[in-house]
Design an enzyme around this catalytic site. Structure first.
Site, PDB file in Angstrom:
ATOM      1  N   GLU A  72      -1.211   0.525  17.587  1.00 53.59           N
ATOM      2  CA  GLU A  72      -1.186  -0.889  17.165  1.00 53.59           C
ATOM      3  C   GLU A  72       0.185  -1.226  16.577  1.00 53.59           C
ATOM      4  OE1 GLU A  72      -4.216  -1.153  14.190  1.00 53.59           O
ATOM      5  OE2 GLU A  72      -3.155   0.116  12.767  1.00 53.59           O
ATOM      6  N   ASP A 117       2.072  -5.287   6.372  1.00 55.79           N
ATOM      7  CA  ASP A 117       2.466  -5.806   7.683  1.00 55.79           C
ATOM      8  C   ASP A 117       3.711  -6.692   7.615  1.00 55.79           C
ATOM      9  OD1 ASP A 117       0.152  -4.548   8.610  1.00 55.79           O
ATOM     10  OD2 ASP A 117      -1.058  -6.351   8.346  1.00 55.79           O
TER      11      ASP A 117
END
Length: 320
Positions: free
Chosen positions: A210, A34
């Site tokens: 997402e 991430d």
């Protein structure tokens, strides 16, 4: 035999040279995921998650958030684990995707984790904010409570939809936060960056799942995200003339990554070039729950659309 020996020597040298040039993944001593890049005073800072799942685990285990930095896109300094869910008295669980942004000399690190069951929330994913006077901390909980809790959004009938915050400050000074799993949510933030400024809006771009990343380039707004059009995830995007939409779907820019079900975009311009950060599972013993961050070049067409990302092991070249 002499010729055979020379050929083997050349092959070995070539393989050695290729190994030296293989930059991706850029962090090799721990598993990272991430990516969220930030440029401040000539240094590129990279905020990451940290996978600690074993090879036998079948779900995410993310202990904390780390920070790395570079001034040449080749050498990365490890500033360590600068924040974890334990920094938030209301939090429990793992350190999911996060992004740090600077405003008025302070650094606001928007993180996603889970909320304890208490009088405020019945649990579920939540978004918090940590603050520091430096991009490398120390960071502390900015408000002593979650900024977003599961009860604030009800369109998704499960408890993990309030994850993956991305924050953007427009040219007029108005800050926005986008986030969400299953649907994309956005809300204005007050200038102090720790309070909502209005109602939450929910929408669903084509194939959205997402990991949104929002930014502006040459007057055009970009919403880049992990898509649910196929499994494993890919990266797709929309553009708009206004940060509040309407958003026009533009297509796929990154295909499936190596050895990982998920991928996650982090986009930045630095020293005259555009960079696309993502994660895959390409390190030895890596996988969907043991991921590693990579970086490759990002290129735009004249009309502002994004060219397909070419995933490489070589990564990007050094800059002065």
């Amino acid at each position: 035999m002499k010729n055979t020996g020379k050929i083997l020597c050349v092959l070995f040298c070539n393989l050695f040279a290729i190994n030296i040039e293989a930059q991706n993944p850029i962090i090799k001593d721990i598993f990272t995921a991430d990516p969220a890049p930030l440029v401040h005073k000539g240094t590129l800072y990279l905020y990451t998650g940290h996978d600690v799942a074993t090879q036998e685990d079948t779900n995410y285990k993310m202990a904390d958030w780390h920070v790395f930095s570079t001034i040449n896109m080749k050498d990365w300094k490890d500033h360590g684990a600068l924040l974890s869910p334990s920094a938030f008295s209301w939090a429990t669980g793992d350190a999911y995707a996060a992004q740090c942004i600077e405003r008025d000399g302070k650094f606001y690190w928007f993180v996603s984790t889970f909320h304890k069951k208490d009088e405020v929330s019945q649990g579920g994913a939540a978004i918090g904010v940590a603050v520091s006077d430096s991009p490398t901390g120390p960071f502390k909980d900015a408000i002593g409570k979650a900024l977003i809790i599961n009860e604030m959004t009800t369109d998704m009938k499960y408890g993990w939809d309030d994850i993956d915050p991305t924050v953007f400050i427009d040219d007029d000074g108005q800050a926005y936060m986008f986030w969400g799993n299953g649907s994309c949510k956005w809300v204005k933030l007050k200038k102090n960056m720790i309070e909502l400024d209005g109602e939450i809006t929910t929408f669903t771009p084509k194939n959205y799942i997402e990991g949104p990343w929002v930014y502006k380039r040459k007057g055009l707004y970009y919403l880049v995200y992990a898509s649910a059009g196929t499994k494993p995830e890919m990266i797709e995007y929309c553009t708009a003339k206004n940060i509040t939409g309407p958003w026009r779907y533009q297509g796929i820019i990154q295909e499936n990554v190596q050895n990982s079900f998920t991928t996650h975009p982090g986009i930045i311009d630095y020293k005259g070039k555009s960079y696309f950060f993502y994660h895959n599972g390409s390190l030895p013993t890596g996988g969907s729950y043991r991921r590693s961050i990579c970086v490759d070049y990002m290129h735009y067409n004249k009309d502002g659309t994004i060219q397909k990302i070419i995933q490489t092991t070589e990564g990007v070249g050094s800059v002065k």
